[in-house]
Design a protein around this motif. Sequence first.
Motif, PDB file in Angstrom:
ATOM      1  N   ILE A 146      94.358  28.692  83.618  1.00 27.30           N
ATOM      2  CA  ILE A 146      94.354  27.295  83.160  1.00 27.30           C
ATOM      3  C   ILE A 146      94.659  27.231  81.665  1.00 27.30           C
ATOM      4  O   ILE A 146      95.454  26.396  81.201  1.00 27.30           O
ATOM      5  CB  ILE A 146      92.993  26.631  83.453  1.00 27.30           C
ATOM      6  N   ARG A 147      94.060  28.136  80.902  1.00 31.43           N
ATOM      7  CA  ARG A 147      94.266  28.146  79.456  1.00 31.43           C
ATOM      8  C   ARG A 147      95.722  28.485  79.107  1.00 31.43           C
ATOM      9  O   ARG A 147      96.352  27.814  78.279  1.00 31.43           O
ATOM     10  CB  ARG A 147      93.325  29.162  78.808  1.00 31.43           C
ATOM     11  N   ASP A 148      96.265  29.531  79.766  1.00 30.29           N
ATOM     12  CA  ASP A 148      97.595  30.030  79.400  1.00 30.29           C
ATOM     13  C   ASP A 148      98.725  29.144  79.909  1.00 30.29           C
ATOM     14  O   ASP A 148      99.742  28.976  79.218  1.00 30.29           O
ATOM     15  CB  ASP A 148      97.794  31.450  79.942  1.00 30.29           C
ATOM     16  N   HIS A 149      98.584  28.597  81.113  1.00 30.05           N
ATOM     17  CA  HIS A 149      99.720  27.929  81.760  1.00 30.05           C
ATOM     18  C   HIS A 149      99.625  26.404  81.786  1.00 30.05           C
ATOM     19  O   HIS A 149     100.607  25.742  82.128  1.00 30.05           O
ATOM     20  CB  HIS A 149      99.889  28.455  83.187  1.00 30.05           C
ATOM     21  N   ILE A 150      98.454  25.860  81.436  1.00 31.58           N
ATOM     22  CA  ILE A 150      98.310  24.399  81.417  1.00 31.58           C
ATOM     23  C   ILE A 150      97.935  23.914  80.015  1.00 31.58           C
ATOM     24  O   ILE A 150      98.670  23.154  79.386  1.00 31.58           O
ATOM     25  CB  ILE A 150      97.252  23.920  82.442  1.00 31.58           C
ATOM     26  N   LEU A 151      96.805  24.381  79.494  1.00 28.85           N
ATOM     27  CA  LEU A 151      96.314  23.861  78.220  1.00 28.85           C
ATOM     28  C   LEU A 151      97.195  24.274  77.039  1.00 28.85           C
ATOM     29  O   LEU A 151      97.542  23.437  76.192  1.00 28.85           O
ATOM     30  CB  LEU A 151      94.870  24.319  77.991  1.00 28.85           C
ATOM     31  N   SER A 152      97.535  25.555  76.949  1.00 28.67           N
ATOM     32  CA  SER A 152      98.345  26.013  75.819  1.00 28.67           C
ATOM     33  C   SER A 152      99.710  25.325  75.760  1.00 28.67           C
ATOM     34  O   SER A 152     100.130  24.879  74.679  1.00 28.67           O
ATOM     35  CB  SER A 152      98.514  27.538  75.869  1.00 28.67           C
ATOM     36  N   PRO A 153     100.438  25.197  76.886  1.00 28.26           N
ATOM     37  CA  PRO A 153     101.712  24.457  76.820  1.00 28.26           C
ATOM     38  C   PRO A 153     101.533  22.993  76.402  1.00 28.26           C
ATOM     39  O   PRO A 153     102.360  22.460  75.660  1.00 28.26           O
ATOM     40  CB  PRO A 153     102.253  24.563  78.250  1.00 28.26           C
ATOM     41  N   LEU A 154     100.459  22.350  76.865  1.00 26.54           N
ATOM     42  CA  LEU A 154     100.213  20.952  76.474  1.00 26.54           C
ATOM     43  C   LEU A 154      99.975  20.853  74.964  1.00 26.54           C
ATOM     44  O   LEU A 154     100.424  19.908  74.312  1.00 26.54           O
ATOM     45  CB  LEU A 154      99.014  20.393  77.241  1.00 26.54           C
ATOM     46  N   HIS A 155      99.262  21.839  74.424  1.00 29.10           N
ATOM     47  CA  HIS A 155      98.982  21.844  72.985  1.00 29.10           C
ATOM     48  C   HIS A 155     100.233  22.168  72.180  1.00 29.10           C
ATOM     49  O   HIS A 155     100.562  21.465  71.206  1.00 29.10           O
ATOM     50  CB  HIS A 155      97.889  22.864  72.677  1.00 29.10           C
ATOM     51  N   GLU A 156     100.942  23.214  72.590  1.00 31.04           N
ATOM     52  CA  GLU A 156     102.087  23.676  71.811  1.00 31.04           C
ATOM     53  C   GLU A 156     103.280  22.724  71.903  1.00 31.04           C
ATOM     54  O   GLU A 156     104.012  22.534  70.929  1.00 31.04           O
ATOM     55  CB  GLU A 156     102.493  25.076  72.288  1.00 31.04           C
ATOM     56  N   ARG A 157     103.452  22.103  73.073  1.00 29.97           N
ATOM     57  CA  ARG A 157     104.637  21.269  73.284  1.00 29.97           C
ATOM     58  C   ARG A 157     104.406  19.816  72.877  1.00 29.97           C
ATOM     59  O   ARG A 157     105.314  19.147  72.374  1.00 29.97           O
ATOM     60  CB  ARG A 157     105.052  21.352  74.753  1.00 29.97           C
ATOM     61  N   TYR A 158     103.186  19.323  73.118  1.00 32.24           N
ATOM     62  CA  TYR A 158     102.925  17.891  72.892  1.00 32.24           C
ATOM     63  C   TYR A 158     101.819  17.628  71.877  1.00 32.24           C
ATOM     64  O   TYR A 158     101.484  16.469  71.627  1.00 32.24           O
ATOM     65  CB  TYR A 158     102.568  17.211  74.216  1.00 32.24           C
ATOM     66  N   GLY A 159     101.232  18.675  71.331  1.00 28.82           N
ATOM     67  CA  GLY A 159     100.200  18.495  70.320  1.00 28.82           C
ATOM     68  C   GLY A 159      98.871  17.997  70.862  1.00 28.82           C
ATOM     69  O   GLY A 159      98.065  17.423  70.117  1.00 28.82           O
ATOM     70  N   ILE A 160      98.602  18.226  72.144  1.00 32.51           N
ATOM     71  CA  ILE A 160      97.358  17.773  72.762  1.00 32.51           C
ATOM     72  C   ILE A 160      96.187  18.598  72.228  1.00 32.51           C
ATOM     73  O   ILE A 160      96.260  19.828  72.146  1.00 32.51           O
ATOM     74  CB  ILE A 160      97.431  17.894  74.302  1.00 32.51           C
ATOM     75  N   ASP A 161      95.096  17.929  71.884  1.00 31.16           N
ATOM     76  CA  ASP A 161      93.883  18.590  71.407  1.00 31.16           C
ATOM     77  C   ASP A 161      93.174  19.227  72.604  1.00 31.16           C
ATOM     78  O   ASP A 161      92.716  18.531  73.510  1.00 31.16           O
ATOM     79  CB  ASP A 161      92.968  17.556  70.743  1.00 31.16           C
ATOM     80  N   ILE A 162      93.098  20.555  72.631  1.00 33.71           N
ATOM     81  CA  ILE A 162      92.487  21.256  73.766  1.00 33.71           C
ATOM     82  C   ILE A 162      91.181  21.937  73.339  1.00 33.71           C
ATOM     83  O   ILE A 162      90.722  22.877  73.986  1.00 33.71           O
ATOM     84  CB  ILE A 162      93.452  22.284  74.375  1.00 33.71           C
ATOM     85  N   SER A 163      90.581  21.458  72.269  1.00 37.80           N
ATOM     86  CA  SER A 163      89.342  22.049  71.764  1.00 37.80           C
ATOM     87  C   SER A 163      88.184  21.807  72.721  1.00 37.80           C
ATOM     88  O   SER A 163      88.267  20.976  73.633  1.00 37.80           O
ATOM     89  CB  SER A 163      88.991  21.458  70.401  1.00 37.80           C
ATOM     90  N   ASP A 164      87.095  22.535  72.503  1.00 39.63           N
ATOM     91  CA  ASP A 164      85.899  22.378  73.325  1.00 39.63           C
ATOM     92  C   ASP A 164      85.382  20.938  73.256  1.00 39.63           C
ATOM     93  O   ASP A 164      84.984  20.359  74.263  1.00 39.63           O
ATOM     94  CB  ASP A 164      84.817  23.352  72.855  1.00 39.63           C
ATOM     95  N   GLU A 165      85.424  20.357  72.068  1.00 44.60           N
ATOM     96  CA  GLU A 165      84.965  18.984  71.894  1.00 44.60           C
ATOM     97  C   GLU A 165      85.834  18.007  72.691  1.00 44.60           C
ATOM     98  O   GLU A 165      85.327  17.067  73.314  1.00 44.60           O
ATOM     99  CB  GLU A 165      84.996  18.617  70.404  1.00 44.60           C
ATOM    100  N   SER A 166      87.133  18.234  72.690  1.00 40.34           N
ATOM    101  CA  SER A 166      88.049  17.379  73.438  1.00 40.34           C
ATOM    102  C   SER A 166      87.777  17.475  74.942  1.00 40.34           C
ATOM    103  O   SER A 166      87.801  16.465  75.658  1.00 40.34           O
ATOM    104  CB  SER A 166      89.498  17.779  73.140  1.00 40.34           C
ATOM    105  N   ILE A 167      87.518  18.686  75.422  1.00 37.62           N
ATOM    106  CA  ILE A 167      87.217  18.884  76.846  1.00 37.62           C
ATOM    107  C   ILE A 167      85.926  18.158  77.224  1.00 37.62           C
ATOM    108  O   ILE A 167      85.843  17.500  78.268  1.00 37.62           O
ATOM    109  CB  ILE A 167      87.117  20.389  77.168  1.00 37.62           C
TER     110      ILE A 167
END
Length: 397
Positions: A146-167
Amino acid sequence: MKDLLHIRYYEKLLEQANNELVQKAKEEGGIAVGFTCYYLPEPLLNLDSAFSVRLRAPGTGSLDISQYYMSSFVCGYARAIFERAFEGGFNFLDFYASSDTCQQMVRVIENIRELDLISSPGFSYGIIDAPLKVSEHGRKLYSQQIRDHILSPLHERYGIDISDESIRRAVLEHNEMCALFEEISNFRKSENPIITPREFHILCLVSYACPSSLILPYLRETLEDLRQRRPDAVSPWRARIVVVGGELDDYVFSEILENCRCYVAADRYCFGSFPGRQQIPLTDSTPALDQVCDFYLESNQCPRFMSQDKIIQRRETVRDLVREYKADGILYEQPKFCDFWGYERTLAVQVMNEEYGIPTLGIDREYVVSGSGQLSTRIQAFMESLEIKKIRRTGSA
């Protein structure tokens, strides 16, 4: 009973995947994340400005194009999703979150990628390798995927905040949605419920198909309307059942049951509320990502899990729903050509009937169920058998 508040608006929203609320979220700068499976934890697709849309293909007609690229022996849902993508119906998506849980859906993703079917600028996708059983290794694999293939691409490509607080913020909103559905679902336990199977099915569908932050205000008002609602003087229902099975995003199925005066007391199918609309408990002791992934892995009821403990869990979950929601029987529905649910339905119908002593019917169905006279006939016969059993047991229908 009078029409439920906003029900006509919900029906309108369900007429297309790129509905009014999805368009509004996009206009406000939201990142649309499409998904099709419970293996993709919904709260993790709603971080920051991202919002999830569980993909459907309402109004599906001919599937000729998808049959050319795939096969007529692939499940109707997978073919319909491909057909709609080919038609341009998913061009609003920014990201497609998928998993290898169903090889038929993997084939859909492959075709979408190879044919470049989604023309949204910057469109991308991620596919996770989901574990086949719940174990310590499986938990670590699942979180990492989930971290490598969903969250990281969302962060790197669209700037989505994937921090613990955001979750944790996303889980809070998710839990509000779930608390709302838990209260609505409790209304179904009554002998003469104030919500119909069709209405509940529609509410579930819009909660998955629309941005959570935008549909929640409407659902809050609908819940308040339900609290004030009064049932009909005489209950119209002949029997109560639990519906179990695979992907079911056409509320016409519930209409057919309703027309047979069959009450769906609980729904254990994809796009239903079990699982999917239960609150996720979080503590401060471990990362929120790991807790969310653990919750989804533990509660997942997909027949792709072949381990004995998961097989027993699926059966006992259905048994417990029958008891809690005072159902008279079980209906197992299988999308035609779905490999996993084909095996599950065949075995479960026999086991639930013979080992658990619960009257159970199994059917397979097309993706589009409207106008299915054969289905109505089978449901009517099942209702009659349940009524006979009830008379023999209690002396009254």
